[in-house]
Design an enzyme around this catalytic site. Structure first.
Site, mmCIF file in Angstrom:
data_model
loop_
_atom_site.group_PDB
_atom_site.id
_atom_site.type_symbol
_atom_site.label_atom_id
_atom_site.label_comp_id
_atom_site.label_asym_id
_atom_site.label_seq_id
_atom_site.Cartn_x
_atom_site.Cartn_y
_atom_site.Cartn_z
ATOM 1 N NE ARG A 53 -3.893 2.070 2.244
ATOM 2 C CZ ARG A 53 -4.637 2.461 3.255
ATOM 3 N NH1 ARG A 53 -4.462 1.940 4.436
ATOM 4 N NH2 ARG A 53 -5.567 3.364 3.078
ATOM 5 N N GLY A 72 -7.555 5.244 21.643
ATOM 6 C CA GLY A 72 -6.303 4.513 21.569
ATOM 7 C C GLY A 72 -6.298 3.532 20.404
ATOM 8 N N GLY A 92 -0.448 -2.923 9.748
ATOM 9 C CA GLY A 92 -0.940 -1.874 10.631
ATOM 10 C C GLY A 92 -0.237 -0.542 10.501
ATOM 11 C CD GLU A 93 3.484 2.325 6.372
ATOM 12 O OE1 GLU A 93 3.808 3.426 5.903
ATOM 13 O OE2 GLU A 93 3.795 1.242 5.838
ATOM 14 N NE ARG A 94 -6.161 2.881 7.303
ATOM 15 C CZ ARG A 94 -7.390 3.261 7.676
ATOM 16 N NH1 ARG A 94 -7.728 4.533 7.593
ATOM 17 N NH2 ARG A 94 -8.262 2.385 8.098
ATOM 18 C CB ALA A 131 -11.783 -3.367 0.459
#
Length: 298
Positions: A53, A72, A92-94, A131
């Site tokens: 992504r 949190g 989980g970078e976002r 998605a």
């Protein structure tokens, strides 16, 4: 990366990988969020350079930042240990970016000993589940798995729960001009629009017209057909008419082959020789996929 590895099946098996990326609300028993292995200072986390992504919509990231600031980080990130006490983000970078924007000092993580192949697989799986990938990012992720680790389209389709034609059609999008790919990344064109444009030699100009006029996929397919007809018409007028009629046996063989393949087949035998040509005409990319699968015995 592990480019020298022999081609093999995907990672440790999708069941093992999926257990780590399953959204908490779908976990068996509805037990809620999975307990993190530990809390890590946010500065100890580093992004995965091969994350499929590439785009994080500012408005969506802001929404997540507001949620993280209030409640949190509910779902732990998946990470793997790196040198110097650092952890590389696998999934989980976002959430990590939102936590930074929310000025959190620590973030919950699940530590896993993934190799390079599994890191890319998990990143693709997680994004596909949510998605979150645009078609170009998804295709680029598949291309990485194929080029760097020797995976085949068949293996990817089986492991990721996608059809082979879905994988093949996405991979073809990488052949589009860069400006058309950019329309896809921005969400101005869908994968359906792009598939229709692949066969055009003037894809860039047609894509601009599609975006400007907001054409549907069906209208885009019609636009491409009209363009191709305009290109073919002068050549057809210059092409000499064939005066030779095909014999009954040739016509019968054409009919048998057409029925067997489900596509129009034409035979052109050179008189006085044992050579000739066989032409198979497909109307859709799905028909082409079926023909390729038949020819490769897959």
């Amino acid at each position: 990366m592990a480019g020298s590895k022999k081609p093999r099946g995907l990672g440790r098996g999708l069941s093992a990988l999926m257990s780590d990326v399953q959204p908490e609300e779908t976990r068996e028993g509805g037990a809620g969020p999975r307990r993190p292995d530990l809390l890590v200072p946010i500065e100890k986390l580093v992004a995965n350079p091969n994350q499929p992504r590439r785009r994080f919509a500012p408005e969506h990231l802001q929404e997540l930042t507001n949620s993280v600031r209030e409640k949190g980080v509910i779902q732990p990130l998946i990470v793997r240990p790196k040198d110097g006490g650092l952890y590389e983000i696998v999934a989980g970078e976002r959430r990590w970016r939102a936590a930074q924007a929310a000025q959190l000092h620590e973030i919950p993580v699940l530590v896993r000993e993934f190799d390079d192949v599994e890191v890319l697989e998990v990143a693709i799986i997680e994004n596909i589940q949510r998605a979150d990938l645009n078609p170009i990012e998804e295709a680029a992720g598949y291309r990485q798995l194929m080029d760097n680790f020797g995976h085949t389209q068949e293996k990817l389709a089986e492991a990721l729960g996608k059809s082979r034609s879905h994988i093949a059609n996405l991979m073809r999008l990488m052949n589009l001009p860069e400006d058309v790919q950019e329309f896809l990344r921005e969400g101005l064109l869908s994968a359906g629009h792009a598939r229709a444009l692949i066969t055009s030699e003037n894809a860039s100009e047609l894509a601009k017209k599609v975006v400007k006029e907001g054409l549907s996929v069906r209208a885009t397919e019609a636009l491409v057909k009209r363009e191709q007809a305009a290109v073919d018409a002068p050549a057809a007028r210059l092409k000499p008419r064939k005066t030779e009629e095909k014999d009954a046996d040739t016509r019968a063989l054409e009919g048998d082959l057409s029925a067997a393949l489900g596509m129009k087949v034409s035979l052109a035998h050179q008189n006085g020789t044992e050579s000739g040509s066989l032409t198979v005409r497909y109307e859709t990319l799905e028909e082409l996929d079926s023909l390729c699968a038949l020819l490769s015995n897959t």
